[in-house]
Design a protein around this motif. Structure first.
Motif, PDB file in Angstrom:
ATOM      1  N   GLU A  10      -2.034  -2.085   4.259  1.00  0.00           N
ATOM      2  CA  GLU A  10      -2.356  -0.962   3.381  1.00  0.00           C
ATOM      3  C   GLU A  10      -3.840  -1.043   3.034  1.00  0.00           C
ATOM      4  O   GLU A  10      -4.286  -2.023   2.435  1.00  0.00           O
ATOM      5  CB  GLU A  10      -1.500  -1.016   2.120  1.00  0.00           C
ATOM      6  CG  GLU A  10      -1.640   0.214   1.256  1.00  0.00           C
ATOM      7  CD  GLU A  10      -0.656   0.225   0.114  1.00  0.00           C
ATOM      8  OE1 GLU A  10       0.423   0.829   0.268  1.00  0.00           O
ATOM      9  OE2 GLU A  10      -0.968  -0.387  -0.923  1.00  0.00           O
ATOM     10  N   THR A  12      -7.635   1.422   2.078  1.00  0.00           N
ATOM     11  CA  THR A  12      -8.183   2.686   1.601  1.00  0.00           C
ATOM     12  C   THR A  12      -8.918   3.385   2.742  1.00  0.00           C
ATOM     13  O   THR A  12      -9.217   2.775   3.772  1.00  0.00           O
ATOM     14  CB  THR A  12      -9.184   2.452   0.455  1.00  0.00           C
ATOM     15  OG1 THR A  12     -10.313   1.734   0.973  1.00  0.00           O
ATOM     16  CG2 THR A  12      -8.554   1.698  -0.701  1.00  0.00           C
ATOM     17  N   GLY A  13      -9.227   4.650   2.527  1.00  0.00           N
ATOM     18  CA  GLY A  13     -10.008   5.393   3.504  1.00  0.00           C
ATOM     19  C   GLY A  13     -11.390   4.782   3.701  1.00  0.00           C
ATOM     20  O   GLY A  13     -11.928   4.759   4.803  1.00  0.00           O
ATOM     21  N   VAL A  36      -7.456   7.781   9.222  1.00  0.00           N
ATOM     22  CA  VAL A  36      -7.456   7.758   7.755  1.00  0.00           C
ATOM     23  C   VAL A  36      -8.841   7.484   7.171  1.00  0.00           C
ATOM     24  O   VAL A  36      -9.005   7.507   5.952  1.00  0.00           O
ATOM     25  CB  VAL A  36      -6.444   6.726   7.211  1.00  0.00           C
ATOM     26  CG1 VAL A  36      -5.035   7.078   7.656  1.00  0.00           C
ATOM     27  CG2 VAL A  36      -6.803   5.315   7.614  1.00  0.00           C
ATOM     28  N   LYS A  39     -10.580   9.235   3.969  1.00  0.00           N
ATOM     29  CA  LYS A  39      -9.595   9.983   3.178  1.00  0.00           C
ATOM     30  C   LYS A  39      -9.299   9.241   1.877  1.00  0.00           C
ATOM     31  O   LYS A  39      -9.320   8.021   1.827  1.00  0.00           O
ATOM     32  CB  LYS A  39      -8.307  10.185   3.966  1.00  0.00           C
ATOM     33  CG  LYS A  39      -8.498  11.082   5.174  1.00  0.00           C
ATOM     34  CD  LYS A  39      -7.198  11.326   5.890  1.00  0.00           C
ATOM     35  CE  LYS A  39      -7.428  12.244   7.082  1.00  0.00           C
ATOM     36  NZ  LYS A  39      -6.206  12.459   7.843  1.00  0.00           N
ATOM     37  N   TYR A  42      -4.662   5.246  -0.658  1.00  0.00           N
ATOM     38  CA  TYR A  42      -4.263   4.131   0.206  1.00  0.00           C
ATOM     39  C   TYR A  42      -3.446   4.650   1.370  1.00  0.00           C
ATOM     40  O   TYR A  42      -2.717   5.631   1.239  1.00  0.00           O
ATOM     41  CB  TYR A  42      -3.445   3.102  -0.591  1.00  0.00           C
ATOM     42  CG  TYR A  42      -4.298   2.261  -1.493  1.00  0.00           C
ATOM     43  CD1 TYR A  42      -4.802   1.042  -1.058  1.00  0.00           C
ATOM     44  CD2 TYR A  42      -4.614   2.679  -2.780  1.00  0.00           C
ATOM     45  CE1 TYR A  42      -5.594   0.264  -1.876  1.00  0.00           C
ATOM     46  CE2 TYR A  42      -5.407   1.911  -3.601  1.00  0.00           C
ATOM     47  CZ  TYR A  42      -5.891   0.701  -3.150  1.00  0.00           C
ATOM     48  OH  TYR A  42      -6.682  -0.067  -3.960  1.00  0.00           O
ATOM     49  N   HIS A  43      -3.570   3.967   2.493  1.00  0.00           N
ATOM     50  CA  HIS A  43      -2.880   4.378   3.710  1.00  0.00           C
ATOM     51  C   HIS A  43      -2.246   3.162   4.367  1.00  0.00           C
ATOM     52  O   HIS A  43      -2.852   2.088   4.399  1.00  0.00           O
ATOM     53  CB  HIS A  43      -3.867   5.031   4.683  1.00  0.00           C
ATOM     54  CG  HIS A  43      -4.692   6.088   4.029  1.00  0.00           C
ATOM     55  ND1 HIS A  43      -4.245   7.378   3.861  1.00  0.00           N
ATOM     56  CD2 HIS A  43      -5.923   6.047   3.460  1.00  0.00           C
ATOM     57  CE1 HIS A  43      -5.166   8.082   3.236  1.00  0.00           C
ATOM     58  NE2 HIS A  43      -6.198   7.293   2.985  1.00  0.00           N
ATOM     59  N   ARG A  44      -1.050   3.346   4.883  1.00  0.00           N
ATOM     60  CA  ARG A  44      -0.360   2.267   5.593  1.00  0.00           C
ATOM     61  C   ARG A  44      -0.559   2.442   7.085  1.00  0.00           C
ATOM     62  O   ARG A  44      -0.223   3.488   7.645  1.00  0.00           O
ATOM     63  CB  ARG A  44       1.120   2.263   5.258  1.00  0.00           C
ATOM     64  CG  ARG A  44       1.351   1.834   3.839  1.00  0.00           C
ATOM     65  CD  ARG A  44       2.808   1.656   3.547  1.00  0.00           C
ATOM     66  NE  ARG A  44       2.917   1.206   2.161  1.00  0.00           N
ATOM     67  CZ  ARG A  44       4.008   1.276   1.464  1.00  0.00           C
ATOM     68  NH1 ARG A  44       5.106   1.768   2.007  1.00  0.00           N
ATOM     69  NH2 ARG A  44       4.031   0.847   0.224  1.00  0.00           N
ATOM     70  N   LEU A  45      -1.100   1.407   7.703  1.00  0.00           N
ATOM     71  CA  LEU A  45      -1.330   1.399   9.141  1.00  0.00           C
ATOM     72  C   LEU A  45      -0.507   0.293   9.768  1.00  0.00           C
ATOM     73  O   LEU A  45      -0.303  -0.755   9.159  1.00  0.00           O
ATOM     74  CB  LEU A  45      -2.810   1.153   9.443  1.00  0.00           C
ATOM     75  CG  LEU A  45      -3.825   2.066   8.757  1.00  0.00           C
ATOM     76  CD1 LEU A  45      -5.227   1.657   9.148  1.00  0.00           C
ATOM     77  CD2 LEU A  45      -3.568   3.512   9.115  1.00  0.00           C
TER      78      LEU A  45
END
Length: 89
Positions: A10, A12-13, A36, A39, A42-45
């Motif tokens: 997880e 951030t952009g 992401v 953006k 938070y983003h899950r990759l």
């Protein structure tokens, strides 16, 4: 041949942008982060463990090459996030 180990991380952009700019990623892995980058939130990759390990090493190299203390701190924090994801897997 051993199976691949995919890890969910997880970030951030902003962290994704740093990974793209300073991580020396191959096109396939760069696309994961570019999706992401910049953006909000938070983003899950999901990415293979070996690529996260290589990315961490690249970021450490970039961190040592930069003179900006603020950038060093951001890259160090991103390395911590990646290392924690690797450790938790």
């Amino acid at each position: 041949m051993s199976p691949t180990t995919e890890i969910e991380v997880e970030i951030t952009g902003r962290e994704a942008s740093l990974a793209v700019k300073y991580g020396h990623l191959f096109a396939e892995q760069a696309a994961i982060f570019e999706a992401v980058a910049g953006k909000a939130g938070y983003h899950r990759l999901v990415i293979e463990k070996c690529w996260l390990e290589m990315l961490t090493g690249d970021l450490v190299y970039s961190m040592k090459k930069t003179r900006s203390l603020a950038l060093q701190e951001e890259l160090d924090a991103l390395c911590d996030v990646l290392e924690n994801a690797i450790q938790a897997s």
